[in-house]
Motif scaffolding. Structure first.
Motif, short mmCIF file in Angstrom:
data_model
loop_
_atom_site.label_atom_id
_atom_site.label_comp_id
_atom_site.label_asym_id
_atom_site.label_seq_id
_atom_site.Cartn_x
_atom_site.Cartn_y
_atom_site.Cartn_z
N HIS A 194 7.73 -9.62 15.61
CA HIS A 194 8.42 -10.81 16.14
C HIS A 194 9.68 -10.43 16.91
CE1 HIS A 194 5.56 -13.09 13.87
NE2 HIS A 194 6.04 -12.71 12.71
N GLY A 195 9.55 -9.39 17.74
CA GLY A 195 10.67 -8.98 18.58
C GLY A 195 11.68 -8.07 17.92
N GLN A 196 11.52 -7.79 16.63
CA GLN A 196 12.44 -6.93 15.91
C GLN A 196 11.82 -5.56 15.67
OE1 GLN A 196 15.64 -7.91 15.03
NE2 GLN A 196 15.20 -9.79 16.15
N ALA A 197 12.60 -4.50 15.84
CA ALA A 197 12.13 -3.14 15.59
C ALA A 197 12.28 -2.83 14.10
CB ALA A 197 12.92 -2.14 16.42
N VAL A 198 11.16 -2.71 13.42
CA VAL A 198 11.14 -2.45 11.97
C VAL A 198 10.82 -0.98 11.73
CG1 VAL A 198 10.02 -3.03 9.79
CG2 VAL A 198 10.41 -4.82 11.50
N PRO A 199 11.67 -0.27 10.96
CA PRO A 199 11.44 1.15 10.73
C PRO A 199 10.20 1.42 9.86
CG PRO A 199 13.25 0.38 9.37
CD PRO A 199 12.90 -0.75 10.29
N ALA A 200 9.49 2.48 10.19
CA ALA A 200 8.30 2.89 9.44
C ALA A 200 8.16 4.40 9.55
CB ALA A 200 7.06 2.19 9.97
N GLU A 201 7.19 4.95 8.83
CA GLU A 201 7.00 6.40 8.81
C GLU A 201 5.52 6.73 8.74
OE1 GLU A 201 8.76 10.12 6.18
OE2 GLU A 201 8.20 8.27 5.15
N ILE A 202 5.08 7.71 9.55
CA ILE A 202 3.71 8.19 9.49
C ILE A 202 3.52 8.94 8.17
CG2 ILE A 202 1.94 9.63 10.56
CD1 ILE A 202 2.70 7.33 12.33
N VAL A 203 2.42 8.63 7.45
CA VAL A 203 2.14 9.29 6.18
C VAL A 203 0.69 9.75 6.17
CG1 VAL A 203 3.84 7.92 4.91
CG2 VAL A 203 1.47 7.11 5.05
N ARG A 204 0.34 10.54 5.18
CA ARG A 204 -1.03 11.02 5.05
C ARG A 204 -1.91 9.95 4.41
NH1 ARG A 204 -1.30 16.34 6.16
NH2 ARG A 204 0.60 17.59 5.98
N ARG A 205 -3.19 9.96 4.81
CA ARG A 205 -4.18 9.14 4.13
C ARG A 205 -4.82 9.98 3.02
NH1 ARG A 205 -8.41 6.70 8.28
NH2 ARG A 205 -7.97 8.53 9.54
N PRO A 206 -5.25 9.34 1.93
CA PRO A 206 -5.11 7.93 1.59
C PRO A 206 -3.74 7.61 1.02
CG PRO A 206 -6.23 9.07 -0.17
CD PRO A 206 -6.02 10.09 0.91
#
Length: 216
Positions: A194-206
């Motif tokens: 919704h127009g906001q930059a939300v921090p996240a992180e690439i992780v391993r699956r599963p």
């Protein structure tokens, strides 16, 4: 496993993961497979429409001892996402290849007679994929939904294909395609919600280790 053994009258221990077996039910052949799409050791039953209700009723009765209960599609979806399983229509479609999705293990390039798309896949295998399906963990409250854009250092690098709250982990998780080079676990990304930059992180699956039985 015990409920299905009582229902169909045969031992399931020898049925390996993703293997199928034809069994009779009310005079008609149905298929039982060890391919439950939840990350757990699960099964699927394939039958004519007319047998769906009788099988359901008999299965509920057969599993009464174990306290078997029905669960909805929403539960299936969060479980398959926690297991890192790609879902057709979300993470797989006619614009993706098995190599894009990390499913090259399911392709037999030596298949006798070949198959449609083999040359294209071999070329992609040699040159490498331009994008890759990755798992990510959201580091804030918003849920990353399908089609939300993924950014890295202010530049768009991909899109979310699946996202949900994980009841097991107590946080928001998801899958999405990102450009090659941005797929390394630990990479910091932002998802536009919704127009906001939300921090996240690439992780391993599963996200949650699976508990499949391989059969014997």
């Amino acid at each position: 496993e015990a409920a299905l053994e009582r229902l169909f009258g045969w031992e399931l221990k020898s049925l390996g993961y993703y293997w199928f077996k034809a069994v009779p039910f009310q005079g008609t052949q149905v298929w039982v497979s060890r391919s439950g799409y939840t990350g757990e050791d699960g099964f699927e039953i394939f039958s004519p429409n007319a047998l769906a209700t009788p099988i359901w009723d008999r299965l509920a009765a057969a599993g009464e001892k174990e306290g078997i209960l029905p669960a909805g599609l929403g539960a299936r979806n969060t479980l398959r996402l926690e297991a890192g399983n790609a879902l057709y229509g979300n993470d797989l479609d006619t614009s993706t290849t098995p190599l894009d999705a990390g499913l090259g293990w399911a392709v037999s390039f030596q298949k006798e007679g070949g198959f449609v798309g083999r040359d294209r896949l071999i070329k992609q295998k040699e040159s490498g994929t331009a994008r890759k399906l990755v798992a990510f963990r959201v580091l804030d409250k918003p849920i990353a939904r399908e089609h939300y854009p993924i950014f890295r250092q202010g530049r768009k690098i991909g899109d979310v294909t699946s996202g949900s709250f994980s009841p097991t982990l107590g946080c928001n998780i998801g899958l999405g395609y990102v450009q090659r080079g941005a797929d390394v676990p630990g990479t910091a990304i932002e998802i536009q919600v919704h127009g906001q930059a939300v921090p996240a992180e690439i992780v391993r699956r599963p996200f949650v280790p699976s508990k499949h039985k391989k059969g014997s």
